[in-house]
Scaffold this motif. Structure first.
Motif, PDB file in Angstrom:
ATOM      1  N   ALA A  21      46.595  34.891  19.987  1.00  0.00           N
ATOM      2  CA  ALA A  21      46.096  36.056  19.354  1.00  0.00           C
ATOM      3  C   ALA A  21      45.190  35.837  18.108  1.00  0.00           C
ATOM      4  CB  ALA A  21      47.011  37.059  19.154  1.00  0.00           C
ATOM      5  N   LYS A  22      45.884  34.958  17.402  1.00  0.00           N
ATOM      6  CA  LYS A  22      45.349  34.644  16.043  1.00  0.00           C
ATOM      7  C   LYS A  22      44.094  33.839  16.243  1.00  0.00           C
ATOM      8  CE  LYS A  22      46.451  31.787  11.942  1.00  0.00           C
ATOM      9  NZ  LYS A  22      45.690  30.604  12.257  1.00  0.00           N
ATOM     10  N   GLN A  44      54.281  30.763  33.315  1.00  0.00           N
ATOM     11  CA  GLN A  44      53.325  31.655  32.245  1.00  0.00           C
ATOM     12  C   GLN A  44      53.542  33.024  31.834  1.00  0.00           C
ATOM     13  OE1 GLN A  44      51.039  29.198  30.375  1.00  0.00           O
ATOM     14  NE2 GLN A  44      52.443  27.996  31.838  1.00  0.00           N
ATOM     15  N   PHE A  45      54.668  33.419  32.813  1.00  0.00           N
ATOM     16  CA  PHE A  45      55.052  34.990  32.835  1.00  0.00           C
ATOM     17  C   PHE A  45      55.325  35.590  31.283  1.00  0.00           C
ATOM     18  CE2 PHE A  45      56.662  35.219  37.663  1.00  0.00           C
ATOM     19  CZ  PHE A  45      55.173  35.170  38.070  1.00  0.00           C
ATOM     20  N   PRO A  46      56.330  34.989  30.689  1.00  0.00           N
ATOM     21  CA  PRO A  46      56.594  35.346  29.374  1.00  0.00           C
ATOM     22  C   PRO A  46      55.409  35.316  28.624  1.00  0.00           C
ATOM     23  CG  PRO A  46      58.396  33.688  30.182  1.00  0.00           C
ATOM     24  CD  PRO A  46      57.201  33.579  31.042  1.00  0.00           C
ATOM     25  N   PHE A  47      54.594  34.188  28.391  1.00  0.00           N
ATOM     26  CA  PHE A  47      53.348  34.249  27.596  1.00  0.00           C
ATOM     27  C   PHE A  47      52.511  35.245  27.955  1.00  0.00           C
ATOM     28  CE2 PHE A  47      48.843  33.067  27.580  1.00  0.00           C
ATOM     29  CZ  PHE A  47      48.611  32.761  26.117  1.00  0.00           C
ATOM     30  N   PHE A  48      52.237  35.824  29.043  1.00  0.00           N
ATOM     31  CA  PHE A  48      51.210  36.882  29.487  1.00  0.00           C
ATOM     32  C   PHE A  48      51.751  38.236  28.990  1.00  0.00           C
ATOM     33  CE2 PHE A  48      48.980  34.067  32.376  1.00  0.00           C
ATOM     34  CZ  PHE A  48      47.860  34.265  32.193  1.00  0.00           C
ATOM     35  N   ASP A  49      53.110  38.379  29.059  1.00  0.00           N
ATOM     36  CA  ASP A  49      53.909  39.599  28.780  1.00  0.00           C
ATOM     37  C   ASP A  49      53.573  39.681  27.111  1.00  0.00           C
ATOM     38  OD1 ASP A  49      54.648  40.029  31.287  1.00  0.00           O
ATOM     39  OD2 ASP A  49      56.815  39.220  30.980  1.00  0.00           O
ATOM     40  N   ALA A  50      53.710  38.523  26.453  1.00  0.00           N
ATOM     41  CA  ALA A  50      53.660  38.804  24.821  1.00  0.00           C
ATOM     42  C   ALA A  50      52.124  38.945  24.620  1.00  0.00           C
ATOM     43  CB  ALA A  50      54.414  37.593  24.368  1.00  0.00           C
ATOM     44  N   LEU A  51      51.272  38.314  25.401  1.00  0.00           N
ATOM     45  CA  LEU A  51      49.922  38.204  24.894  1.00  0.00           C
ATOM     46  C   LEU A  51      49.166  39.705  25.031  1.00  0.00           C
ATOM     47  CD1 LEU A  51      47.406  36.756  23.602  1.00  0.00           C
ATOM     48  CD2 LEU A  51      46.988  36.263  26.196  1.00  0.00           C
ATOM     49  N   VAL A  53      50.120  42.618  25.165  1.00  0.00           N
ATOM     50  CA  VAL A  53      50.506  43.711  24.647  1.00  0.00           C
ATOM     51  C   VAL A  53      49.950  44.015  23.012  1.00  0.00           C
ATOM     52  CG1 VAL A  53      52.651  44.168  25.822  1.00  0.00           C
ATOM     53  CG2 VAL A  53      52.588  42.825  23.756  1.00  0.00           C
ATOM     54  N   LYS A  54      49.148  42.775  22.621  1.00  0.00           N
ATOM     55  CA  LYS A  54      48.707  42.731  21.403  1.00  0.00           C
ATOM     56  C   LYS A  54      47.273  43.463  21.339  1.00  0.00           C
ATOM     57  CE  LYS A  54      50.753  38.459  20.211  1.00  0.00           C
ATOM     58  NZ  LYS A  54      51.825  39.049  19.466  1.00  0.00           N
ATOM     59  N   LYS A  55      47.502  44.790  20.664  1.00  0.00           N
ATOM     60  CA  LYS A  55      46.409  45.610  20.496  1.00  0.00           C
ATOM     61  C   LYS A  55      45.404  45.428  19.608  1.00  0.00           C
ATOM     62  CE  LYS A  55      48.503  48.582  23.675  1.00  0.00           C
ATOM     63  NZ  LYS A  55      48.078  48.090  25.132  1.00  0.00           N
ATOM     64  N   TYR A  56      45.741  44.694  18.581  1.00  0.00           N
ATOM     65  CA  TYR A  56      44.820  44.235  17.589  1.00  0.00           C
ATOM     66  C   TYR A  56      43.910  43.250  18.000  1.00  0.00           C
ATOM     67  CZ  TYR A  56      47.958  40.160  16.618  1.00  0.00           C
ATOM     68  OH  TYR A  56      48.485  38.872  16.887  1.00  0.00           O
ATOM     69  N   ARG A  88      47.993  40.504  35.794  1.00  0.00           N
ATOM     70  CA  ARG A  88      48.627  40.061  34.581  1.00  0.00           C
ATOM     71  C   ARG A  88      47.957  40.169  33.216  1.00  0.00           C
ATOM     72  NH1 ARG A  88      51.279  37.926  38.763  1.00  0.00           N
ATOM     73  NH2 ARG A  88      53.367  38.360  38.805  1.00  0.00           N
ATOM     74  N   PHE A  89      46.496  40.421  33.414  1.00  0.00           N
ATOM     75  CA  PHE A  89      45.634  40.012  32.377  1.00  0.00           C
ATOM     76  C   PHE A  89      44.391  41.014  32.305  1.00  0.00           C
ATOM     77  CE2 PHE A  89      42.009  37.880  29.973  1.00  0.00           C
ATOM     78  CZ  PHE A  89      42.728  37.981  28.839  1.00  0.00           C
ATOM     79  N   VAL A  90      43.910  40.855  33.466  1.00  0.00           N
ATOM     80  CA  VAL A  90      42.493  41.711  33.308  1.00  0.00           C
ATOM     81  C   VAL A  90      42.736  43.031  33.322  1.00  0.00           C
ATOM     82  CG1 VAL A  90      40.413  42.365  34.750  1.00  0.00           C
ATOM     83  CG2 VAL A  90      41.188  39.767  34.365  1.00  0.00           C
ATOM     84  N   ASP A  91      43.547  43.686  34.197  1.00  0.00           N
ATOM     85  CA  ASP A  91      43.944  45.070  34.343  1.00  0.00           C
ATOM     86  C   ASP A  91      44.537  45.536  33.058  1.00  0.00           C
ATOM     87  OD1 ASP A  91      42.521  45.254  36.680  1.00  0.00           O
ATOM     88  OD2 ASP A  91      44.550  45.256  37.787  1.00  0.00           O
ATOM     89  N   LYS A  92      44.981  44.624  32.380  1.00  0.00           N
ATOM     90  CA  LYS A  92      45.646  45.152  31.075  1.00  0.00           C
ATOM     91  C   LYS A  92      45.124  45.305  29.997  1.00  0.00           C
ATOM     92  CE  LYS A  92      50.735  43.746  32.889  1.00  0.00           C
ATOM     93  NZ  LYS A  92      51.685  43.203  32.158  1.00  0.00           N
ATOM     94  N   VAL A  93      44.245  44.127  29.672  1.00  0.00           N
ATOM     95  CA  VAL A  93      43.398  44.132  28.412  1.00  0.00           C
ATOM     96  C   VAL A  93      42.103  44.478  28.456  1.00  0.00           C
ATOM     97  CG1 VAL A  93      45.173  42.401  27.715  1.00  0.00           C
ATOM     98  CG2 VAL A  93      42.752  41.446  28.714  1.00  0.00           C
ATOM     99  N   ARG A  94      41.348  44.447  29.736  1.00  0.00           N
ATOM    100  CA  ARG A  94      39.958  44.813  29.994  1.00  0.00           C
ATOM    101  C   ARG A  94      39.066  44.065  29.180  1.00  0.00           C
ATOM    102  NH1 ARG A  94      40.029  47.588  34.853  1.00  0.00           N
ATOM    103  NH2 ARG A  94      41.738  49.010  34.875  1.00  0.00           N
TER     104      ARG A  94
END
Length: 249
Positions: A21-22, A44-51, A53-56, A88-94
């Motif tokens: 994210a940084k 990679q599940f824990p990584f995607f779960d953490a990445l 949710v980073k709204k910033y 796990r990625f596209v639908d969550k962060v667009r």
């Protein structure tokens, strides 16, 4: 090379997600967008779960690519990496844009179209996992280090196919495809930064061989990552269990 060892896969995933994210934010500030290359798999599940949710993170400035897909597999199949990344990625962060590896239909035409998009600019951040047999993407040993293609069709060795079975994507080994479209080793190495998220005891042997091999070798494809100028390896106690403590610093 930097190596971090955390006590759990969840902590490892959080650390890698924080760094990703940084770096995304820094890249967007510097270049206006970030081109992100993602790997898949149960590790990679824990990584995607953490990445995710980073709204910033400015996701609307992120362009996503990924490493591989099975030949002939529909994106509705539970083992499809296109489905994996969509859920796990596209639908969550667009993200701003995303380009999937498509192993259906005219595979060579799909590769040509994807290559054209990929080579519009370098990948800024590549998340590159390491398989139980030491592969990166689906470049199984002995991996082709010489090809200058971006993606190519590869034949999967049995240990690689057994890993897919062991992760629960298939009911039997016979169901695991023999071939996949994979990003090449050379193309992976063109990324500006490579981050490898590798938890779990089942990866310990591959990590040990990757770090202990006396020289880079296509028999342990992940050893090539040691030559990248900006490679960071994220381990947990289990995946680091076969490496001497002195090699982790």
């Amino acid at each position: 090379m930097k190596i971090y060892v955390d006590d759990s896969a969840a902590a490892l995933g959080q650390r890698a997600a924080d760094e990703t994210a940084k770096r995304i934010c820094e890249t967007v500030e510097k270049r206006g967008e970030c081109r992100l290359l993602l790997s898949t798999g149960a590790s990679q599940f824990p990584f995607f779960d953490a990445l995710t949710v980073k709204k910033y993170v400015p996701w609307d400035r992120v362009v996503m690519f990924h490493l591989d897909e099975f030949v002939g597999m529909a994106d509705s199949h539970p083992a499809s990496f296109r489905r994996y990344l969509r859920e796990r990625f596209v639908d969550k962060v667009r993200p701003k844009a995303y380009y999937f590896v498509n192993g259906e239909g005219d595979v060579q035409a799909n590769i040509a179209a994807l290559t054209a998009r990929l080579r519009e600019a370098p990948i800024d951040i590549a998340l590159i996992g390491i398989g139980e047999n030491g592969h990166i993407a689906f470049n199984d040993p002995p991996a082709d280090f010489d090809s200058r293609e971006a993606y190519r069709v590869v034949t999967l060795e049995e240990r690689c196919r057994r890993q897919q079975l062991g992760e629960g994507w298939f009911a039997s080994l016979e169901e695991v495809p023999d071939q996949a479209v994979s990003m090449t080793v050379h193309q992976i190495m063109q990324s500006r930064a490579i981050l490898s998220v590798v938890p779990d005891a089942r990866k310990a042997e591959a990590i040990s061989k990757t770090l202990r091999a006396p020289a880079v070798t296509n028999l342990i494809p992940a050893t090539i990552l040691r030559e990248h100028p900006d490679w960071t390896l994220y381990l947990d106690r289990d995946s680091a269990s076969m490496v001497d403590e002195s090699r982790l610093h």
